[in-house]
Design a protein around this motif. Structure first.
Motif, PDB file in Angstrom:
ATOM      1  N   GLN A 421      80.139  43.280 -23.938  1.00  0.00           N
ATOM      2  CA  GLN A 421      79.908  44.506 -24.706  1.00  0.00           C
ATOM      3  C   GLN A 421      80.815  44.567 -25.929  1.00  0.00           C
ATOM      4  OE1 GLN A 421      80.354  47.950 -22.193  1.00  0.00           O
ATOM      5  NE2 GLN A 421      78.918  47.197 -20.659  1.00  0.00           N
ATOM      6  N   THR A 422      82.053  44.058 -25.794  1.00  0.00           N
ATOM      7  CA  THR A 422      83.024  44.101 -26.886  1.00  0.00           C
ATOM      8  C   THR A 422      83.601  42.716 -27.097  1.00  0.00           C
ATOM      9  OG1 THR A 422      83.630  46.408 -26.465  1.00  0.00           O
ATOM     10  CG2 THR A 422      85.197  45.074 -27.697  1.00  0.00           C
ATOM     11  N   LEU A 423      83.554  42.230 -28.341  1.00  0.00           N
ATOM     12  CA  LEU A 423      84.158  40.958 -28.709  1.00  0.00           C
ATOM     13  C   LEU A 423      85.100  41.202 -29.878  1.00  0.00           C
ATOM     14  CD1 LEU A 423      84.444  37.875 -28.561  1.00  0.00           C
ATOM     15  CD2 LEU A 423      82.443  37.699 -30.078  1.00  0.00           C
ATOM     16  N   VAL A 424      86.384  40.888 -29.673  1.00  0.00           N
ATOM     17  CA  VAL A 424      87.411  41.070 -30.698  1.00  0.00           C
ATOM     18  C   VAL A 424      88.065  39.720 -30.942  1.00  0.00           C
ATOM     19  CG1 VAL A 424      89.510  42.290 -31.361  1.00  0.00           C
ATOM     20  CG2 VAL A 424      87.830  43.422 -29.876  1.00  0.00           C
ATOM     21  N   VAL A 425      88.012  39.229 -32.179  1.00  0.00           N
ATOM     22  CA  VAL A 425      88.645  37.960 -32.534  1.00  0.00           C
ATOM     23  C   VAL A 425      89.430  38.167 -33.821  1.00  0.00           C
ATOM     24  CG1 VAL A 425      88.351  35.497 -32.939  1.00  0.00           C
ATOM     25  CG2 VAL A 425      86.670  36.733 -31.550  1.00  0.00           C
ATOM     26  N   LEU A 451      75.911  43.657 -26.573  1.00  0.00           N
ATOM     27  CA  LEU A 451      77.038  43.875 -27.487  1.00  0.00           C
ATOM     28  C   LEU A 451      77.003  45.279 -28.082  1.00  0.00           C
ATOM     29  CD1 LEU A 451      77.361  40.494 -29.420  1.00  0.00           C
ATOM     30  CD2 LEU A 451      79.107  41.571 -27.971  1.00  0.00           C
ATOM     31  N   ARG A 452      78.163  45.929 -28.031  1.00  0.00           N
ATOM     32  CA  ARG A 452      78.327  47.263 -28.602  1.00  0.00           C
ATOM     33  C   ARG A 452      79.326  47.245 -29.754  1.00  0.00           C
ATOM     34  NH1 ARG A 452      76.227  50.942 -24.924  1.00  0.00           N
ATOM     35  NH2 ARG A 452      77.341  52.696 -25.873  1.00  0.00           N
ATOM     36  N   GLN A 477      77.282  49.127 -32.216  1.00  0.00           N
ATOM     37  CA  GLN A 477      77.780  50.313 -32.911  1.00  0.00           C
ATOM     38  C   GLN A 477      78.825  49.972 -33.962  1.00  0.00           C
ATOM     39  OE1 GLN A 477      79.037  53.499 -30.320  1.00  0.00           O
ATOM     40  NE2 GLN A 477      77.568  52.923 -28.741  1.00  0.00           N
ATOM     41  N   THR A 478      79.590  48.881 -33.741  1.00  0.00           N
ATOM     42  CA  THR A 478      80.690  48.531 -34.633  1.00  0.00           C
ATOM     43  C   THR A 478      80.557  47.089 -35.081  1.00  0.00           C
ATOM     44  OG1 THR A 478      82.171  50.027 -33.425  1.00  0.00           O
ATOM     45  CG2 THR A 478      83.199  48.401 -34.869  1.00  0.00           C
ATOM     46  N   LEU A 479      80.701  46.856 -36.397  1.00  0.00           N
ATOM     47  CA  LEU A 479      80.786  45.505 -36.955  1.00  0.00           C
ATOM     48  C   LEU A 479      81.858  45.515 -38.032  1.00  0.00           C
ATOM     49  CD1 LEU A 479      79.794  42.586 -37.220  1.00  0.00           C
ATOM     50  CD2 LEU A 479      78.117  43.388 -38.908  1.00  0.00           C
ATOM     51  N   SER A 480      82.978  44.852 -37.754  1.00  0.00           N
ATOM     52  CA  SER A 480      84.069  44.766 -38.730  1.00  0.00           C
ATOM     53  C   SER A 480      84.983  43.599 -38.337  1.00  0.00           C
ATOM     54  CB  SER A 480      84.873  46.066 -38.748  1.00  0.00           C
ATOM     55  OG  SER A 480      85.567  46.217 -37.502  1.00  0.00           O
TER      56      SER A 480
END
Length: 593
Positions: A421-425, A451-452, A477-480
């Motif tokens: 759901q959440t991917l942070v790199v 993915l959210r 919901q979020t793309l950054s």
């Protein structure tokens, strides 16, 4: 004594406008019991620095020297909060220059000998417990705000306040509990519970009072509160990260038309209203940005978490799990020392969170991958020099966060994590906006339907890759932060419910600005937050950029940087009907106002 108001008093002084105007620079650092001197210097340098230069990866000696130079000749106010021993003061005191200019250092501590040691000749302000009248005033304000409250509740309210024995933390926590019952239907019962707690003779009376509020929590709020124990003592918790991890943990149960994130915000507001967590910082629009939890309430979290086998903290002095703590569902690692593989031989583990600075190794990846049922892996403090392919075996992952230091790409096989759901790199040790320091993203991300939130540092997806995209991320919901995203209508239609978008444009002379198609932002009908940063490699370019910007009407927060929009065209921003926050930075517009 903890909870008596040392930090609250110091914070009120620190934030006073007259105090702020009196000093050239100010800094606040929480030391706590398990402090690292590098972290203390890092906070002080970042708070007092004048040039914004990079201070990461500096040694303690280099940071100390920078701090001294930052403070030299300036009138400064430094607050060192929650100091536990004299060594912490010895580590930093010689880097506070004494220029006889009325600079000040405030130190809070539970230990009188620490205060005396820091300045034997100064007068120490000993905090006192509140009087019965002051206790009632604080309780009444916590429950009813500026209102007086019903007259018939005053007698029982005063009794409850007095039984809290003048400890402000106990009063506000019980006040948070009473505020759920402003008609007073259960005040007699709560008063009896408080009296019984204070009648104990085991020295744990105040902790028992705090437990009353925890015991009153509904079943869906208890795990959310216990999860606060994951974070280190005095840690400033970012709400956005906390909510994403709550969702991945499965604490948020959909029961209304609201999104999971909106429900999580409601849960958080409930904990805040009960005074179980405290708001530290807010955004410009008033939304909560960061939280803290008092160390006594954190201790309550850890006690309850141990009792319920909810969470285990691994510190430097840990030597594995106690035998009665097997089958833990969550582990938070605060140790810089690599744990041997046999430390946590537990197939039940669902959540693994790191708060220590480590370099990746085969040993470490094997340790992580041994937990086949992991749903949450937060490894942002670990530096991976290459992609840890073993993580792809953790097919139950719903939250994954890590950072790179070398090979800046994600493999197409990331699609194997179909429950994510959440991917942070994020990137570490790379140059700001250097063309080679870009995180290349595969089109296979669009084959991960759950993915959210996608959060990168200079993530780049080639235009040709969008031709390979087969799916639509309905839940995104979020793309950054992505770099040089070409906003064609076809691209934006693959993320129709996007609420937050962050883009950086590093422009070269070979690409026409019009090819990015900024006017297509209007197709993001759900977009509420947009951040656009423009960087031109031609340093001599000072003309307004030929940008054709158009924004969706639902936009609430807009940040523009470096775009040099002519002031006449800023009407496109002024006409946004729902805009609440506008940030214009670094030549966002050209011309006179």
């Amino acid at each position: 004594m903890g909870g008596i108001g040392k930090t609250t008093l110091s914070r009120n002084l620190y934030n006073d406008r007259l105090i702020e105007d009196r000093f050239d620079t100010r800094a606040w650092v929480v030391v706590s019991q398990d402090y690292h001197v590098e972290d203390v210097f890092m906070v002080l340098v970042n708070s007092t620095g004048k040039d914004g230069s990079e201070v990461h990866e500096k040694s303690a000696e280099e940071l100390a020297d920078r701090l001294y130079k930052n403070l030299k000749g300036r009138r400064y106010l430094i607050v060192m909060d929650d100091v536990w021993d004299t060594k912490a003061w010895d580590d930093v005191k010689r880097f506070f220059p004494d220029d006889n200019n009325s600079s000040r250092v405030i130190l809070t501590t539970r230990e009188s000998e620490v205060a005396v040691y820091a300045n034997p000749g100064s007068s120490i302000h000993h905090m006192s417990l509140l009087s019965p009248e002051a206790s009632w005033d604080l309780l009444r304000e916590t429950v009813f705000g500026q209102e007086d409250g019903p007259y018939e509740l005053e007698k029982i309210g005063r009794e409850i306040a007095e039984n809290c024995r003048g400890l402000p933390l106990a009063i506000v926590v019980i006040g948070g509990l009473l505020s759920r019952d402003i008609k007073g239907e259960n005040w007699e019962h709560i008063a009896q519970d408080v009296y019984s707690a204070m009648a104990r003779n085991d020295g744990d009376q105040f902790m028992e009072i705090l437990s009353l509020s925890y015991n009153s929590l509904s079943h869906h709020l208890k795990p959310c509160f216990l999860y606060m124990g994951v974070f280190p003592e005095d840690y400033e918790i970012f709400v956005s990260q906390l909510i994403k991890q709550w969702v991945a943990e499965g604490f948020i149960k959909p029961r209304t038309p609201k999104s999971l994130e909106e429900l999580a915000e409601d849960y958080l507001s409930d904990l805040i209203n009960r005074s179980l967590v405290e708001v530290r910082r807010r955004k410009h629009n008033g939304e909560i940005k960061t939280l803290i939890i008092h160390d006594m309430l954190r201790e309550l979290c850890l006690r309850k978490a141990r009792d319920e086998k909810f969470l285990q903290i691994m510190k430097s002095q840990s030597h594995g799990f106690p035998q009665d703590r097997k089958n833990q569902r969550r582990v938070s690692i605060h140790s810089d020392r690599l744990l041997p593989l046999n430390v946590v031989h537990d197939s039940y583990l669902r959540s693994l969170v790191y708060f220590c600075d480590l370099h990746s190794s085969n040993h470490l990846v094997s340790f992580i991958v041994s937990f086949r049922l992991l749903k949450v892996l937060n490894a942002l403090t670990i530096r991976f020099s290459e992609f840890p392919f073993g993580i792809l075996e953790l097919v139950h992952l719903e939250f994954l966060a890590f950072c790179y230091t070398n090979k800046l790409w994600l493999p197409a096989s990331i699609r194997k994590l179909r429950n994510l759901q959440t991917l942070v790199v994020y990137l570490r040790d790379v140059s700001m906006f250097h063309p080679d320091d870009t995180l290349y993203l595969p089109s296979s991300i669009w084959e991960m339907p759950k993915l959210r939130h996608l959060m990168f540092e200079r993530g780049f997806l080639r235009s040709s890759s969008f031709e390979e995209i087969k799916g639509v991320l309905e839940n995104l919901q979020t793309l950054s932060d992505v770099t040089n995203l070409k906003c064609t209508k076809e691209v934006l239609e693959t993320m129709p419910n996007l609420k937050k978008l962050g883009i950086s444009y590093v422009h070269d002379t070979l690409t026409e600005w019009s090819s990015y198609e900024f006017n297509n932002f209007i197709y993001l009908h759900k977009l509420e937050t947009l951040k656009c940063v423009f960087v031109t490699r031609d340093a001599s370019a000072r003309q307004p950029l030929p940008l054709n910007l158009a924004f969706p009407p639902n936009l609430k927060k807009l940040t523009l940087s470096g775009c040099r929009i002519s002031w006449e065209k800023m009407i496109v921003v002024g006409s946004l009907p729902n805009l609440e926050v506008l940030k214009l930075r670094d030549n966002a517009f050209e011309g006179s106002v």
